[in-house]
Design a protein around this motif. Structure first.
Motif, PDB file in Angstrom:
ATOM      1  N   ARG A 142      35.253  22.830  44.738  1.00 50.91           N
ATOM      2  CA  ARG A 142      35.642  23.599  45.917  1.00 50.91           C
ATOM      3  C   ARG A 142      35.926  25.054  45.540  1.00 50.91           C
ATOM      4  NH1 ARG A 142      39.488  22.195  50.712  1.00 50.91           N
ATOM      5  NH2 ARG A 142      40.814  23.748  49.760  1.00 50.91           N
ATOM      6  N   ASP A 143      36.646  25.209  44.423  1.00 50.59           N
ATOM      7  CA  ASP A 143      36.961  26.560  43.949  1.00 50.59           C
ATOM      8  C   ASP A 143      35.689  27.350  43.675  1.00 50.59           C
ATOM      9  OD1 ASP A 143      39.683  26.590  44.040  1.00 50.59           O
ATOM     10  OD2 ASP A 143      39.927  25.649  42.069  1.00 50.59           O
ATOM     11  N   VAL A 144      34.775  26.696  42.986  1.00 56.53           N
ATOM     12  CA  VAL A 144      33.532  27.397  42.629  1.00 56.53           C
ATOM     13  C   VAL A 144      32.787  27.821  43.885  1.00 56.53           C
ATOM     14  CG1 VAL A 144      31.277  27.162  41.489  1.00 56.53           C
ATOM     15  CG2 VAL A 144      33.347  26.241  40.403  1.00 56.53           C
ATOM     16  N   LYS A 154      33.984  28.291  46.907  1.00 56.56           N
ATOM     17  CA  LYS A 154      34.706  29.348  47.641  1.00 56.56           C
ATOM     18  C   LYS A 154      34.712  30.658  46.859  1.00 56.56           C
ATOM     19  CE  LYS A 154      37.542  26.828  50.811  1.00 56.56           C
ATOM     20  NZ  LYS A 154      38.874  26.696  51.392  1.00 56.56           N
ATOM     21  N   GLY A 155      34.850  30.513  45.545  1.00 54.07           N
ATOM     22  CA  GLY A 155      34.882  31.720  44.714  1.00 54.07           C
ATOM     23  C   GLY A 155      33.578  32.488  44.776  1.00 54.07           C
ATOM     24  N   LEU A 156      32.478  31.743  44.885  1.00 56.97           N
ATOM     25  CA  LEU A 156      31.165  32.395  44.881  1.00 56.97           C
ATOM     26  C   LEU A 156      30.524  32.396  46.267  1.00 56.97           C
ATOM     27  CD1 LEU A 156      29.807  30.939  41.519  1.00 56.97           C
ATOM     28  CD2 LEU A 156      30.925  33.141  41.884  1.00 56.97           C
ATOM     29  N   ALA A 157      31.353  32.158  47.294  1.00 54.45           N
ATOM     30  CA  ALA A 157      30.808  32.013  48.647  1.00 54.45           C
ATOM     31  C   ALA A 157      30.028  33.241  49.119  1.00 54.45           C
ATOM     32  CB  ALA A 157      31.928  31.697  49.623  1.00 54.45           C
ATOM     33  N   THR A 158      30.405  34.416  48.647  1.00 55.31           N
ATOM     34  CA  THR A 158      29.720  35.622  49.146  1.00 55.31           C
ATOM     35  C   THR A 158      28.533  36.009  48.265  1.00 55.31           C
ATOM     36  OG1 THR A 158      31.293  37.012  47.961  1.00 55.31           O
ATOM     37  CG2 THR A 158      31.773  36.571  50.278  1.00 55.31           C
ATOM     38  N   LEU A 159      28.324  35.251  47.201  1.00 53.49           N
ATOM     39  CA  LEU A 159      27.202  35.573  46.309  1.00 53.49           C
ATOM     40  C   LEU A 159      25.855  35.598  47.049  1.00 53.49           C
ATOM     41  CD1 LEU A 159      27.058  36.344  43.356  1.00 53.49           C
ATOM     42  CD2 LEU A 159      26.458  33.976  42.821  1.00 53.49           C
ATOM     43  N   VAL A 179      25.298  36.673  49.888  1.00 57.80           N
ATOM     44  CA  VAL A 179      25.187  37.982  50.565  1.00 57.80           C
ATOM     45  C   VAL A 179      24.652  39.006  49.572  1.00 57.80           C
ATOM     46  CG1 VAL A 179      26.412  39.764  51.852  1.00 57.80           C
ATOM     47  CG2 VAL A 179      27.132  37.382  52.050  1.00 57.80           C
ATOM     48  N   ALA A 180      25.155  38.925  48.324  1.00 58.99           N
ATOM     49  CA  ALA A 180      24.659  39.824  47.294  1.00 58.99           C
ATOM     50  C   ALA A 180      23.172  39.592  47.077  1.00 58.99           C
ATOM     51  CB  ALA A 180      25.426  39.616  45.992  1.00 58.99           C
ATOM     52  N   VAL A 202      21.049  38.548  49.404  1.00 56.44           N
ATOM     53  CA  VAL A 202      20.365  39.180  50.552  1.00 56.44           C
ATOM     54  C   VAL A 202      20.287  40.685  50.339  1.00 56.44           C
ATOM     55  CG1 VAL A 202      20.464  39.586  53.045  1.00 56.44           C
ATOM     56  CG2 VAL A 202      21.117  37.341  52.133  1.00 56.44           C
ATOM     57  N   MET A 208      32.232  43.067  48.049  1.00 62.04           N
ATOM     58  CA  MET A 208      31.245  42.073  48.460  1.00 62.04           C
ATOM     59  C   MET A 208      31.511  40.736  47.765  1.00 62.04           C
ATOM     60  SD  MET A 208      27.131  42.303  48.227  1.00 62.04           S
ATOM     61  CE  MET A 208      26.795  43.606  49.361  1.00 62.04           C
ATOM     62  N   LEU A 209      31.794  40.798  46.460  1.00 59.40           N
ATOM     63  CA  LEU A 209      31.970  39.565  45.695  1.00 59.40           C
ATOM     64  C   LEU A 209      33.428  39.113  45.610  1.00 59.40           C
ATOM     65  CD1 LEU A 209      29.512  40.423  42.785  1.00 59.40           C
ATOM     66  CD2 LEU A 209      29.090  38.918  44.738  1.00 59.40           C
ATOM     67  N   ARG A 230      40.879  33.684  48.062  1.00 63.84           N
ATOM     68  CA  ARG A 230      40.368  32.424  48.628  1.00 63.84           C
ATOM     69  C   ARG A 230      38.859  32.407  48.576  1.00 63.84           C
ATOM     70  NH1 ARG A 230      44.759  31.657  53.439  1.00 63.84           N
ATOM     71  NH2 ARG A 230      46.422  32.268  52.041  1.00 63.84           N
ATOM     72  N   GLY A 273      36.104  34.466  47.025  1.00 63.32           N
ATOM     73  CA  GLY A 273      35.768  35.565  46.124  1.00 63.32           C
ATOM     74  C   GLY A 273      36.078  35.212  44.693  1.00 63.32           C
ATOM     75  N   ARG A 276      39.444  34.352  43.087  1.00 57.94           N
ATOM     76  CA  ARG A 276      39.967  32.988  43.134  1.00 57.94           C
ATOM     77  C   ARG A 276      40.083  32.407  41.722  1.00 57.94           C
ATOM     78  NH1 ARG A 276      39.765  29.005  47.506  1.00 57.94           N
ATOM     79  NH2 ARG A 276      40.175  26.981  46.575  1.00 57.94           N
ATOM     80  N   PHE A 277      39.110  32.789  40.870  1.00 60.60           N
ATOM     81  CA  PHE A 277      39.146  32.285  39.487  1.00 60.60           C
ATOM     82  C   PHE A 277      40.182  33.018  38.650  1.00 60.60           C
ATOM     83  CE2 PHE A 277      34.404  32.102  40.495  1.00 60.60           C
ATOM     84  CZ  PHE A 277      34.509  30.849  41.075  1.00 60.60           C
TER      85      PHE A 277
END
Lengths: 517, 157
Positions: free
Chosen positions: A12-14, A16-21, A23-24, A26, B81-82, B144, B146, B149-150
């Motif tokens: 879940r962390d991974v 959420k942590g990379l959720a916007t990747l 977009v990068a 795109v 962004m990230l 949360r 981004g 979070r890590f």
């Protein structure tokens, strides 16, 4: 679960942590697509434009060569600014520029002057027939160390009362002539005969007959002659010449050049010093070749307003425009000219018109050169070279637009590769490098004069470069860019316009006989 | 601070698109060899106009201003962004945008050569973007959604 938490990382962390990747991703994809299209358009245009992209370097050579000994004849406003360009600024100006720079950091006049190359010149003689001018020029001439009023000065140049005495001096190799127009030819002839090299302000001559004589004497005596059209040093004009010669414009049929001014100073109503009078002006010498007139302060200080001493708009301001076009398109003398205009705004007793239109015909080149001037409107119209395929706006910077009806670029316009609304090529001096496309913002700034003209990273005065070229040619024996042949073309073209205006008829140039008929 | 999913979605959305904008502005300057802040600085006006104009007169300083702008925009953009070091990116973004606003404030009576694509009275898009960054600073999301979070796991626990 608790174990995973302890590691500080779960699925879940991974996520959420990379959720916007994505977009990068795109962003990266869009960037790639945009660059691809831009590059394709740019290459398509570059193939078309194919101009040299380097900027002019500052050709600074160490002055281990022999010192050149200067004299100046005519040290009024223009004469003294030429002295400054040669490295002899009046001490009071140095103080003023310094003060201005301390008040406003963007005022670079002091820095610019101090960085101006030392041309290894000495000013040995000054001739002016008004005491006020002579005194200022003597101070400027002594200011070889570029100091303010309280600074160290060198020896003052010698003051001469007549140009003949100055030209007879052994310690003068070259002269700057910045007298009123009616003296240009006479003094140039005398200087050439005396073997002095000449830098003469424009226009080259006041009358037609002396134009032949000036050319003959300058050539016979092998002097280095430079006519004072400093536009010859403007980078954008070199680029314009390249663009024209590469055929980017297609067939050029019409050129439009203009003068617009709207102030008393711009209309030659110069300040008359309070102390000036017959006691400190040599009036007889002023009159010289001109028709006699009783002493007049107005005529002395505002001589450009009377045909008796002036060449009017044609000689004074059109010549700037003409010489720029002659530089870019090698026009030469036109086959025919017709002029009209009048004294419409400044009804102050002047005889030269303040509104003037002139058309010069070049049937062999299939083109007309149109000049239009007003001294009572500031509407800026610039210089336009109109070709079937593209047109150029030339000034401090240069813009080339494709014509929407162009044959040459028809397909590229259709394919959307070329947009006639945007410059196909633009050149802004001082930019880090020249490119086929620069951003609209940069063009906007340049158009507003917010970017300076540089050479080799330094802001320079074009008059300084023009004098430098003359001096370099004296040392090397080469011919400068605005030499006697260019001067002859300039003078004859301006005279054709003036004759047409005076005689109210179309005049022609007989190229075989070299005569205006 | 607890957000509903919808609140979180739109806050992250705002952060990401502002990041996009910064990143693109930085990259276009990076690839344009002609770009320099000199024109923008010389065009400055308002109470701090002279200060910003004077910055343009030192070539060495100008070089650093250009570099700082280009890499600042890129770093802030990527950060937002990230969601990487977002707090730092937000503060830097607020400072950078404030200098843009202060050098060209759309005050009554001031005119600029710099072309604008809209009509502004005191408030312009730079000011709006600045305030949006302030809002994002007060409503953080990167811990949360981004990379933060890590990095900052303990704080949010």
């Amino acid at each position: 679960m608790s174990e995973e938490k302890a590691k500080g990382l779960n699925r879940r962390d991974v996520i959420k942590g990379l959720a916007t990747l994505p977009v990068a991703g795109v962003f990266a994809y869009s960037w790639y697509q945009k660059q691809k299209i831009d590059r394709m358009l740019k290459n398509a245009i570059s193939d078309e434009v194919n101009l040299e992209t380097e900027q002019m370097a500052f050709s600074s050579k160490p002055n281990n060569s022999q010192q050149i000994r200067l004299g100046i004849i005519g040290a009024g406003g223009r004469g003294r600014s030429l002295l400054k360009a040669a490295g002899f600024a009046e001490p009071r100006f140095i103080d003023d520029w310094k003060w201005q720079a301390s008040q406003k950091k963007t005022d670079k006049r002091y820095e610019e002057y101090m960085q101006q190359e030392d041309l290894n010149l000495v000013l040995n003689g000054i001739c002016d027939i008004y005491e006020g001018n002579a005194e200022k020029a003597l101070k400027a001439g002594a200011n070889q160390y570029r100091n303010g009023v309280d600074g160290k000065m060198g020896a003052e140049p010698k003051r001469y009362r007549t140009y003949q005495e100055l030209l007879a001096a052994d310690d003068i190799d070259a002269v700057i002539i910045a007298t009123p127009d009616h003296w240009h030819g006479t003094i140039t002839i005398a200087a050439a005969k005396a073997g002095k090299h000449v830098y003469c302000e424009k226009p080259m001559t006041w009358t037609i007959p002396e134009t032949y004589e000036v050319r003959k004497v300058v050539k016979e005596n092998n002097i280095v002659f430079q006519l004072g059209h400093q536009n010859r040093q403007t980078e954008s004009h070199y680029k314009a010449k390249q663009a024209y010669e590469k055929g980017l414009l297609g067939k050029v049929n019409l050129i439009e050049v203009t003068t617009n001014r709207n102030s008393p100073g711009g209309a030659w109503q110069y300040h008359i010093p309070e102390d000036a009078g017959p006691q400190n002006i040599d009036w007889n010498q002023f009159i010289g070749p001109a028709p006699w007139h009783d002493f007049s302060l107005e005529r002395f200080f505002r001589w450009r307003c009377w045909w008796d001493y002036s060449t009017g708009l044609s000689g004074d301001l059109f010549t700037h425009e003409y010489d720029a076009m002659n530089q870019i398109l090698s026009l030469g003398i036109p086959e025919a000219a017709i002029a009209s205009g009048g004294v419409y705004f400044y009804k102050d007793g002047r005889t030269v018109p303040d509104v003037l239109q002139m058309t010069f015909e070049y049937p062999a080149r299939d083109l007309s050169l149109l000049y239009s001037a007003s001294l009572s409107s500031n509407k800026r119209r610039g210089k336009l070279i109109m070709g079937h395929d593209a047109y150029m706006e030339v000034g401090g910077n240069l813009k080339l637009y494709v014509d929407s009806g162009s044959t040459k670029y028809k397909d590229k316009i259709k394919e959307g590769i070329i947009d006639p609304k945007l410059p196909l090529y633009s050149f802004t001096p001082g930019m880090k490098q020249v490119d086929a496309i620069t951003s609209p913002t940069e063009q906007y700034f340049a158009g507003r004069g917010l970017l300076y003209t540089y050479r080799g990273g330094k802001r320079v005065d074009t008059s300084h470069l023009h004098i430098k070229e003359w001096v370099d040619c004296i040392r090397s024996g080469k011919q400068p860019s605005c030499d006697i042949d260019q001067g002859f073309e300039e003078a004859m073209t301006a005279h054709m316009g003036t004759v047409s205006y005076h005689e109210n008829r179309k005049v022609f140039w007989d190229a075989t006989k070299e005569e205006i008929v | 601070m607890r957000y509903s999913n919808t609140q979180l979605f739109w806050l992250v959305g705002l952060r990401v698109i502002i990041g996009w904008h910064f990143l693109y502005e930085g990259l276009v300057k990076l690839i344009n060899p002609n770009w320099s802040s000199v024109g923008f600085l010389l065009d400055s006006d308002g109470p701090l106009g002279d200060f910003f104009q004077s910055l343009a007169t030192y070539p060495d300083l100008l070089h650093w201003i250009d570099l700082l702008n280009i890499w600042g925009l890129i770093a802030i953009g990527a950060g937002l962004m990230l969601g990487f070091l977002s707090r730092m990116a937000l503060v830097a973004g607020i400072v950078l945008l404030s200098t843009y606003y202060l050098s060209h404030p759309p005050f009554i009576g001031l005119k600029y050569a710099m072309p604008t694509e809209g009509s502004y009275l005191l408030v312009n898009k730079i000011l709006i973007e600045t305030i949006a960054l302030v809002v994002l600073l007060l409503f953080p999301t990167s811990h949360r959604i981004g990379i933060d979070r890590f990095i900052f796991t303990e704080k949010e626990a």
